[in-house]
Design an enzyme around this catalytic site. Structure first.
Site, PDB file in Angstrom:
ATOM      1  CG  ASP A  46     -10.746  -0.764   4.388  1.00  0.00           C
ATOM      2  OD1 ASP A  46     -10.123  -1.257   3.363  1.00  0.00           O
ATOM      3  OD2 ASP A  46      -9.901  -0.748   5.587  1.00  0.00           O
TER       4      ASP A  46
ATOM      5  CE  LYS B 195      -3.895  -2.436   2.140  1.00  0.00           C
ATOM      6  NZ  LYS B 195      -4.403  -2.985   3.157  1.00  0.00           N
TER       7      LYS B 195
ATOM      8  CD  GLN C 128      -4.212  -5.032   6.112  1.00  0.00           C
ATOM      9  OE1 GLN C 128      -3.976  -3.899   5.448  1.00  0.00           O
ATOM     10  NE2 GLN C 128      -4.744  -6.154   5.701  1.00  0.00           N
TER      11      GLN C 128
HETATM   12  N1  GUN Z   1      -7.643  -7.304   5.427  1.00  0.00           N
HETATM   13  C1  GUN Z   1      -7.919  -8.268   4.348  1.00  0.00           C
HETATM   14  N2  GUN Z   1      -8.407  -7.467   3.641  1.00  0.00           N
HETATM   15  C2  GUN Z   1      -8.543  -5.993   3.974  1.00  0.00           C
HETATM   16  C3  GUN Z   1      -9.090  -4.940   3.551  1.00  0.00           C
HETATM   17  O1  GUN Z   1      -9.484  -4.854   2.335  1.00  0.00           O
HETATM   18  N3  GUN Z   1      -8.893  -3.653   4.075  1.00  0.00           N
HETATM   19  C4  GUN Z   1      -8.431  -3.908   5.679  1.00  0.00           C
HETATM   20  N4  GUN Z   1      -8.572  -2.773   6.276  1.00  0.00           N
HETATM   21  N5  GUN Z   1      -8.016  -5.089   6.247  1.00  0.00           N
HETATM   22  C5  GUN Z   1      -7.995  -6.007   5.166  1.00  0.00           C
END
Ligand code: GUN
Length: 286
Positions: A120, A53, A97
């Site tokens: 998200d 990211k 996350q």
């Molecule tokens: N863990 C697995 N996929 C995601 C996601 O799309 N966003 C977040 N914040 N955590 C994740």
């Protein structure tokens, strides 16, 4: 043999458009989109996601901050950091996350993020907006799948689409986005009585289960489009999806590989949401 859907190629195509729009935004207003990524604990897969990211932010020309907090961080400590980031004008998106350590309630954390910074699209407001089709942000993984379908000119209107998995992050919103595009949608899960009978109806089959080789070739209709959202690690350490790729590619018309399919798209869509957030901030000011 199925055509391979190249998520890496599509993600670069999207990130290049984001990069250009970011440069325009900066020139026009001086604004630089900013993303904060918070990781609690040291799960190795999550560390890789967070690093990817950060790299994507650099590629697109964004400002980014990453926080790596110890596994014993309390919920209050995390909420305090979110509160500070909510008030920080250089941050347009906040991503915590998942999964979180068990002393932290993930929904409480999600709800603490301001809806306009919830890139998200996990909190109540954004989930509700998606249900109604009135959204600013789409959840990154389902949105990435829709972009792949669009890029390969796969029209789902009127088609039988089957989503395997009913998580709040992928399965449920995936079904809703397909529905918005006029698909006939079925959601399957662990209690579905005859799963192969349902998946064999699918013109477009999306699997988001998290189990290696869960979808075998006999569960796929000849000529189906097969989308694999699973990211699993085999005993030998290699990554694989939910789908038995080697056999499935002999039957499907299009198929996504793992890695290199949906995964890169999730990050591209996160960049898209962060840019959208910065653009909306500018609009609110003007
Ligand atoms: N863990 C697995 N996929 C995601 C996601 O799309 N966003 C977040 N914040 N955590 C994740």
């Amino acid at each position: 043999m199925a055509q391979i859907i190249d998520g890496k190629e599509v993600s670069v195509f999207i990130k290049d458009k984001i990069k250009a729009r970011t440069a325009q935004l900066k020139e026009k207003s001086g604004l630089v989109p900013g993303l904060a990524v918070i990781l609690v604990g040291s799960d190795s897969a999550s560390q890789i996601y967070v690093r990817n990211k950060k790299q994507a932010c650099e590629y697109c020309g964004f400002y980014s901050e990453s926080y790596e907090l110890p596994a014993d961080t309390t919920q209050d400590q995390l909420l305090e950091l979110i509160d500070a980031l909510n008030k920080n004008d250089s941050i347009d998106g906040i991503l915590v996350q998942m999964p979180l350590p068990k002393q932290i309630d993930p929904q409480a954390v999600t709800e603490a993020i301001l809806p306009e910074k919830d890139v998200d699209a996990f909190n109540f407001v954004n989930v509700g907006r998606i249900m109604l089709g009135e959204y600013n942000f789409l959840p990154c993984t389902p949105a990435g799948v829709m972009e792949l379908l669009r890029y390969y000119k796969i029209d789902v209107s009127g088609k039988e689409c089957v989503v395997v998995g009913r998580s709040n992050i992928v399965g449920k919103p995936m079904a809703m986005l397909l529905l918005h595009e006029n698909a006939t949608v079925t959601i399957c899960h662990s209690k579905t009585a005859d799963l192969p009978a349902v998946t064999r109806r699918a013109d477009v089959l999306v699997s988001a289960v998290g189990r290696p080789c869960f979808i075998t070739a006999d569960m796929i209709k000849p000529g189906a489009v097969v989308i694999d959202v699973g990211i699993n690690r085999k005993p030998d350490g290699k990554l694989c999806g939910d789908i038995d790729f080697t056999e499935a590619q002999k039957i499907a018309s299009f198929i996504t590989p793992v890695p290199g399919g949906v995964g890169p798209m999730t990050i591209a869509m996160l960049m898209q949401n962060t840019l959208t957030s910065a653009e909306l901030k500018l609009k609110r000011r003007n």
